[in-house]
Design a protein around this motif. Sequence first.
Motif, PDB file in Angstrom:
ATOM      1  N   LEU A 263       0.932  -1.162   0.015  1.00 36.44           N
ATOM      2  CA  LEU A 263       0.054  -0.063   0.089  1.00 36.44           C
ATOM      3  C   LEU A 263       0.795   1.217   0.053  1.00 36.44           C
ATOM      4  CD1 LEU A 263      -3.012  -0.912   2.549  1.00 36.44           C
ATOM      5  CD2 LEU A 263      -2.582  -1.510   0.006  1.00 36.44           C
ATOM      6  N   LEU A 264       1.973   1.191   0.873  1.00 42.52           N
ATOM      7  CA  LEU A 264       2.770   2.245   0.962  1.00 42.52           C
ATOM      8  C   LEU A 264       3.486   2.530  -0.248  1.00 42.52           C
ATOM      9  CD1 LEU A 264       3.998   4.715   2.599  1.00 42.52           C
ATOM     10  CD2 LEU A 264       5.911   2.784   3.488  1.00 42.52           C
ATOM     11  N   LYS A 267       1.018   3.904  -3.236  1.00 40.09           N
ATOM     12  CA  LYS A 267       0.659   5.402  -2.611  1.00 40.09           C
ATOM     13  C   LYS A 267       1.911   6.272  -3.113  1.00 40.09           C
ATOM     14  CE  LYS A 267      -1.317   7.891   0.930  1.00 40.09           C
ATOM     15  NZ  LYS A 267      -2.579   7.881   0.181  1.00 40.09           N
ATOM     16  N   SER A 294      -4.317   0.092  -4.340  1.00 40.17           N
ATOM     17  CA  SER A 294      -4.507   1.723  -4.599  1.00 40.17           C
ATOM     18  C   SER A 294      -5.859   2.304  -3.963  1.00 40.17           C
ATOM     19  CB  SER A 294      -4.743   2.017  -6.348  1.00 40.17           C
ATOM     20  OG  SER A 294      -4.975   3.307  -6.348  1.00 40.17           O
ATOM     21  N   SER A 297      -5.149   2.208  -0.308  1.00 37.70           N
ATOM     22  CA  SER A 297      -4.149   3.136   0.100  1.00 37.70           C
ATOM     23  C   SER A 297      -4.850   4.581   0.556  1.00 37.70           C
ATOM     24  CB  SER A 297      -3.118   3.109  -0.687  1.00 37.70           C
ATOM     25  OG  SER A 297      -3.524   3.779  -1.823  1.00 37.70           O
ATOM     26  N   LEU A 305       0.495   4.863   7.154  1.00 40.06           N
ATOM     27  CA  LEU A 305       1.033   3.441   6.764  1.00 40.06           C
ATOM     28  C   LEU A 305       2.289   3.170   7.206  1.00 40.06           C
ATOM     29  CD1 LEU A 305      -0.063   3.873   3.079  1.00 40.06           C
ATOM     30  CD2 LEU A 305      -0.854   2.292   4.709  1.00 40.06           C
TER      31      LEU A 305
END
Length: 339
Positions: A263-264, A267, A294, A297, A305
């Motif tokens: 997720l990080l 992003k 996406s 996130s 995060l």
Amino acid sequence: MDARTWIKELDKGTVRPLYICYGPEKYRMREFIDYVLRKCVPEDVREFAVTKYDLTETSLDDVLEDAQTMPFMAERKVILASNAAFLTGAKENAKVEHRPEKLLDYMKAPVDFSVLILTVDADKLDERKKIVKLLKDNGSMAPFVPLSADDLLQWVKRQAEALSFRFAAGAAEALLLSAGTDLQALRSELEKLSLYAGSGGTVSVEDVDGMVARTTEQDVFMLIDHIVRLRKEKAMTVFHELLLKKEEPIKIAALMTRQFRMLLQVKELERQGYSQQQMASQLGGHPYGIKIASEQSRRFSFEQLASILSSLAELDYGMKTGKVEKTLGMELFILKLAV
């Protein structure tokens, strides 16, 4: 060139003398080869008109000699030759030597009664090689890559339609969350759902949840999806289902760490202007998984995060050193996030 263009040509009656198929999506590659067979060779003569070779054991010269031999009991024959590693940059481990220039000679005047299909077990071909450049220019090669997120969803719905059932709202998406993005696995689950729904039936989200077997990775994927959507009861249910499957909390935490790191990364790449296809290539994930990552996130800031990943590292250390009771520690972590 791409496989869709080849299929459109076949539908119009245009058959190429040579198809070179490569890329990671083996299921789509097999689908295309089956389509060529259906278009070129009647089923009742395939025993005589379809020949298979392994280029680690058979020379390209022998394959081309077969291609130039008239078919028996059929107007056209198809020759399938796997492991054409001479088109890649990898070191060949074949028992025989190949002369790739002979393929170029053949393509100057190919026979009209043979269709030659070469498959390559590689994601890329070596475009520095003359033969690869020439065959690419004449449209003889196409990559088979993972479907985009939208195309994958449409593929699932078309497969359901072909199996005479339909999905209720959200059920196709639930199938992808539960079964993942491997087309062969999805096809197996679709056939199972087809038998359950019956001809003309409808499959709901609840049907998918009850019928589709999930891997540990997909369970964790769903666990995080419930957390992101603040569904703490469902998140806890998935966690306890994982425990019933004898999954260790430390392993679950490691898989959660991997997903939150994704997720990080997504992003950050979005901030840099990457498309979902570009992110999938960069991160080595499937475009549909990137699409979901996406969406997930957006619930968090970069700082949140980073903090979650730090908390997971502390939890992992605590569980491994015995300072934190594993199950309780995971439960508290999930409840803290899903609020």
